[in-house]
Motif scaffolding. Structure first.
Motif: not given
Length: 403
Positions: A339-354
């Motif tokens: 779909s030619d989509i760029d994804l941004f992941i905004c994390s409120f807990n970087p340790a958990a989502t890394s």
């Protein structure tokens, strides 16, 4: 050649349906020798598009009733084609009497043709001007007038460079918001972040207008709230337009929907959340106005890892081995790339989502169709040193970074 002649000769026989492109509408002789066809009214021609030229329509109509034979003709047209190519309003039939339908089509065709002719004349005028400037440049070179040649060359170069920049650009931006219980401490920060991105002097469009003043930017916004797999019918909360699509113009967007889905976060059960399901679902939105812009962004706001990328412990991840729908980072990356989509992941807990961020980023970057080597961007909404372990999500003492 023999096969083509056979198909043409067979086209005017009983029990035969022949589908052809428009090129066969000019000069091809579908002569009927079948008496059964003649007795039943002759060859019937159906045209399934509106010709740009009336002469082509007449030619196609002439493929029936050849040499005094019987025959009939009709058009069956798709409204969306007429809307897209000829600018007819979707409700054009309901606002005109049936006897006037063909006149409406003819007027739309003439208007379209006039536009095409105007574009051709404008292109000819521009090409003539460039040709004249080129001759002047070479005349200046032959006359050893370096200053004049330099100025003319600069004008020619600038004109070519200017044509490469579009006058307007559309962007699609989808917000995927984790609305499970652990996001309770971050609801106000999430709403404020989205509001800052869409409105005011610091908004995306405002910053683009400052950096690219000659381009008009149009932003369309979509929103999805998501919970976890076991939340069943309450897993996805989406905003849809009357037409069934998910995007609305930025000027028509209201922050009220975002605030309403963030008003009472709930569900989730375990610590890991269905990030993969939310990304895949949004990437596959297929409403009439979904993901139609040339530039597409998806912003995921969460404080939890995806299933399969957290500690394998009780109450941490109920689906640590396999996603219930079989989703993997490979499949989700494929949906984004297709779909030619760029994804941004905004994390409120970087340790958990890394781990989730790293795995998705690796699969996305390494996808066979990612020829431009685009990357997924991870944005920590709090410093990583302040984030918590996966077993202790939902703390309140955080310093939020607004981006």
């Amino acid at each position: 050649k023999n096969n083509k002649e056979f198909v043409i000769s067979k086209a005017a026989t009983a029990g035969q349906v022949t589908i052809s492109t428009a090129v066969f509408g000019r000069g091809t002789d579908f002569f009927c020798k079948d008496k059964t066809v003649e007795r039943n009214g002759g060859v019937h021609v159906i045209q399934t598009f509106l010709s740009e030229e009336e002469s082509e329509e007449i030619q196609i109509m002439g493929r029936t009733s050849r040499q005094g034979k019987k025959g009939s003709y009709q058009m069956i047209l798709l409204n969306s084609d007429l809307e897209e190519k000829f600018g007819l309003a979707r409700e054009w039939k309901s606002t005109n009497a049936k006897k006037d339908w063909y006149n409406c089509l003819s007027n739309a065709r003439k208007k379209h043709r006039d536009t095409v002719c105007d574009e051709i004349e404008a292109n000819i005028a521009a090409a003539t001007e460039k040709d004249c400037n080129t001759h002047c440049y070479f005349d200046a070179l032959l006359a050893s007038d370096k200053k004049a040649a330099s100025n003319i060359f600069s004008d020619i170069y600038t004109s070519f460079k200017r044509e490469l920049v579009p006058s307007s650009i559309e962007l699609d931006l989808a917000f995927l918001i984790d609305i499970t219980g652990s996001m309770t401490p971050y609801t106000h920060a999430t709403a404020a972040t989205i509001k800052n991105m869409l409105f005011g002097s610091g908004s995306i469009v405002s910053k683009l207008n400052i950096n690219f003043p000659k381009i008009e930017f149009y932003l369309r916004v979509g929103v999805m709230g998501f919970r976890d797999v076991d939340d069943d019918l309450e897993q996805f909360v989406e905003r849809r337009s009357i037409e069934g699509g998910h995007f609305v113009d930025n000027n028509d967007f209201s922050i009220d929907f975002v605030e309403s889905i963030l008003n009472s976060p709930s569900g989730g059960g375990d610590t890991a959340e269905d990030l993969l399901g939310a990304i895949d679902r949004s990437a596959k939105w297929n409403g009439s106005n979904d993901w139609t812009s040339p530039i597409k962004f998806m912003v995921l706001l969460t404080d939890a890892p995806a299933h399969g990328f957290s500690v394998n412990a009780p109450n941490i991840d109920n689906y640590s081995v396999r996603h219930p729908s079989g989703l993997t980072t490979d499949r989700v990356s494929d949906s984004l790339i297709k779909s030619d989509i760029d994804l941004f992941i905004c994390s409120f807990n970087p340790a958990a989502t890394s781990r989730t961020e790293e795995e998705l980023a690796m699969k996305y970057l390494g996808h066979k169709d990612n020829h431009e080597q685009r990357e997924i961007t991870a944005i920590p909404m709090i410093p990583k040193t302040q984030s918590q372990s996966e077993g202790a999500l939902g703390g309140h003492e955080k310093h939020i970074i607004f981006v």
